[in-house]
Design a protein around this motif. Structure first.
Motif, short mmCIF file in Angstrom:
data_model
loop_
_atom_site.label_atom_id
_atom_site.label_comp_id
_atom_site.label_asym_id
_atom_site.label_seq_id
_atom_site.Cartn_x
_atom_site.Cartn_y
_atom_site.Cartn_z
N ARG A 1 0.82 -1.22 0.08
CA ARG A 1 0.15 0.05 -0.22
C ARG A 1 0.74 1.29 -0.04
O ARG A 1 0.37 2.47 -0.60
CB ARG A 1 -0.86 -0.08 1.29
N PHE A 2 2.06 1.19 0.47
CA PHE A 2 2.90 2.28 0.59
C PHE A 2 3.96 2.32 -0.37
O PHE A 2 4.70 3.55 -0.66
CB PHE A 2 3.55 2.18 2.09
N LEU A 3 4.34 1.04 -1.04
CA LEU A 3 5.54 1.29 -1.97
C LEU A 3 5.08 0.09 -3.30
O LEU A 3 4.52 -0.72 -2.92
CB LEU A 3 6.75 1.01 -1.45
N THR A 4 5.72 0.57 -4.21
CA THR A 4 5.57 -0.62 -5.53
C THR A 4 6.72 -0.97 -5.71
O THR A 4 8.14 -0.39 -5.94
CB THR A 4 4.95 0.49 -6.78
N ALA A 5 6.93 -2.49 -5.80
CA ALA A 5 8.25 -3.15 -6.11
C ALA A 5 8.93 -2.78 -7.44
O ALA A 5 8.36 -2.30 -8.43
CB ALA A 5 7.92 -4.51 -6.18
N PRO A 6 10.25 -2.27 -7.21
CA PRO A 6 11.12 -1.53 -8.20
C PRO A 6 11.58 -2.37 -9.24
O PRO A 6 12.78 -2.58 -9.63
CB PRO A 6 11.99 -0.75 -7.57
N THR B 1 -0.57 -14.75 -3.18
CA THR B 1 -0.44 -14.20 -4.89
C THR B 1 -1.56 -13.02 -5.01
O THR B 1 -1.02 -12.06 -5.68
CB THR B 1 -0.98 -15.18 -5.81
N THR B 2 -2.46 -13.04 -4.36
CA THR B 2 -3.39 -11.90 -4.37
C THR B 2 -2.95 -10.67 -3.90
O THR B 2 -3.04 -9.53 -4.40
CB THR B 2 -4.93 -12.38 -3.82
N ALA B 3 -2.25 -11.08 -2.56
CA ALA B 3 -1.55 -9.79 -1.75
C ALA B 3 -0.46 -9.09 -2.50
O ALA B 3 -0.08 -7.84 -2.33
CB ALA B 3 -1.25 -10.31 -0.46
N ASN B 4 0.18 -10.00 -3.48
CA ASN B 4 1.22 -9.25 -4.12
C ASN B 4 0.94 -8.74 -5.29
O ASN B 4 1.32 -7.75 -5.71
CB ASN B 4 2.43 -10.55 -4.33
N LEU B 5 0.00 -9.28 -6.14
CA LEU B 5 -0.25 -8.78 -7.30
C LEU B 5 -1.30 -7.94 -7.56
O LEU B 5 -1.61 -6.94 -8.32
CB LEU B 5 -0.56 -9.99 -8.30
N ALA B 6 -2.53 -7.73 -6.58
CA ALA B 6 -3.51 -6.95 -6.83
C ALA B 6 -2.88 -5.62 -6.60
O ALA B 6 -3.20 -4.75 -7.44
CB ALA B 6 -4.68 -7.28 -5.65
N ARG C 1 -0.05 -4.34 -7.13
CA ARG C 1 0.71 -4.13 -8.63
C ARG C 1 -0.36 -3.97 -9.85
O ARG C 1 0.00 -3.13 -10.72
CB ARG C 1 1.57 -5.16 -8.93
N ALA C 2 -1.23 -4.57 -9.68
CA ALA C 2 -2.29 -4.26 -11.12
C ALA C 2 -2.86 -2.92 -10.71
O ALA C 2 -2.98 -2.19 -11.64
CB ALA C 2 -3.36 -5.13 -10.76
N LEU C 3 -3.14 -2.62 -9.36
CA LEU C 3 -3.73 -1.00 -9.42
C LEU C 3 -2.57 -0.08 -9.64
O LEU C 3 -2.86 0.98 -10.35
CB LEU C 3 -4.11 -0.95 -7.63
N ALA C 4 -1.22 -0.40 -9.20
CA ALA C 4 -0.35 0.61 -9.62
C ALA C 4 0.06 0.68 -11.17
O ALA C 4 0.00 1.86 -11.84
CB ALA C 4 1.06 0.13 -8.98
N ASN C 5 -0.11 -0.55 -11.91
CA ASN C 5 -0.10 -0.57 -13.34
C ASN C 5 -1.28 0.52 -13.87
O ASN C 5 -0.97 1.01 -15.02
CB ASN C 5 -0.23 -2.01 -13.91
N HIS C 6 -2.45 0.27 -13.41
CA HIS C 6 -3.58 1.03 -13.95
C HIS C 6 -3.49 2.49 -13.71
O HIS C 6 -3.62 3.13 -14.80
CB HIS C 6 -4.78 0.56 -13.09
N ARG C 7 -2.71 2.58 -12.67
CA ARG C 7 -2.71 4.13 -12.40
C ARG C 7 -1.54 4.71 -13.33
O ARG C 7 -1.69 5.78 -13.87
CB ARG C 7 -2.34 4.50 -11.08
N TRP C 8 -0.58 3.95 -13.42
CA TRP C 8 0.50 4.18 -14.52
C TRP C 8 0.08 4.49 -15.77
O TRP C 8 0.39 5.26 -16.71
CB TRP C 8 1.64 3.19 -14.26
#
Length: 251
Positions: free
Chosen positions: A26-31, A217-222, A224-231
């Protein structure tokens, strides 16, 4: 439910990691990938990183499975085949198809190695040794539905990866808006497919370690999917407004 003891604690550890992961993301996106950025220490070629970090899910899983009392039974062998179908592709094929030049922080690779070692152990130990799967399980609705979900999710995942690779011609860099397939509905169908896969695995194995993996898997990828969508929306003013991040019409 696994019997009390060290094995159960390892499964509970994976569940705790799922909670910690969804909170942390919630606070960072894996780089890595489109979210790559400096400040995370040394890096390796992304192809090397993927190959190394996914290898425990193939090799360690197989080693643990082969120590199990049920290693020659029909249903465990079918489950082993499903697992390896995903991870042989993810470990050997996917990295070879990646674009050259991409890099990954060693720290990300190390964390993935640790998780894959844990996850491979608890799932392989369950299906090869601790779980009880008579041959009649092949006709059980839970196994049948789970297998359909697993294979359907895998198909969505592979199709999305193929469409993403084809966005760039030889020598091209940068990103474009993907179209077709499940991209008609969501920004990250590769993640949607993988989440569906592992909930299918949880259903087909009807096990706590399978559920722990699906939740992680859901905790890890959901996130990131939200971050991709914003991006995508930030990068492309014409990005299709009807698309959702992960779940069609919902999320």
């Amino acid at each position: 439910m696994p019997a009390p003891g060290p094995y159960l604690w390892l499964v509970l550890l994976e569940l705790a990691l799922a909670v910690a992961t969804v909170v942390g993301l919630r606070f960072l996106t894996a780089p890595y990938g489109r979210h790559g950025r400096p400040g995370w220490g040394p890096t390796v070629p992304a192809r090397v990183g993927w190959l190394v970090m996914e290898s425990p899910a193939v090799l360690w899983f197989l080693i643990v499975y082969l120590t199990g009392a049920h290693k020659a039974a029909v249903v465990p062998l079918v489950l082993l085949t499903l697992w390896q179908l995903h991870y042989l592709q993810r470990t050997l094929v996917y990295p070879l198809l990646m674009r050259t030049g991409a890099r990954m922080p060693v720290s990300i690779m190390a964390m993935a190695i640790a998780f894959n070692t844990l996850n491979a152990y608890v799932n392989a130990r369950w299906i090869g040794d601790l779980g009880h799967y008579p041959t009649s399980w092949l006709a059980d609705p839970r196994f049948l539905a789970g297998t359909v979900l697993f294979l359907g999710g895998l198909a969505v995942n592979l199709d999305a990866d193929r469409r993403l690779r084809r966005l760039r011609g030889p020598g091209e860099t940068g990103y474009r808006i993907p179209h077709g397939g499940a991209f008609r509905w969501v920004s990250s169908p590769n993640y949607t497919g993988e989440i569906v896969e592992w909930f299918g695995w949880a259903l087909a194995t009807w096990s706590l370690p399978g559920l722990a993996f699906a939740l992680y898997t859901t905790a890890n990828l959901a996130p990131r999917a939200l971050a991709n969508h914003r991006w995508y929306h930030e990068q492309f003013p014409t990005y299709p407004p009807q698309r959702r991040a992960l779940l069609p019409h919902l999320l």
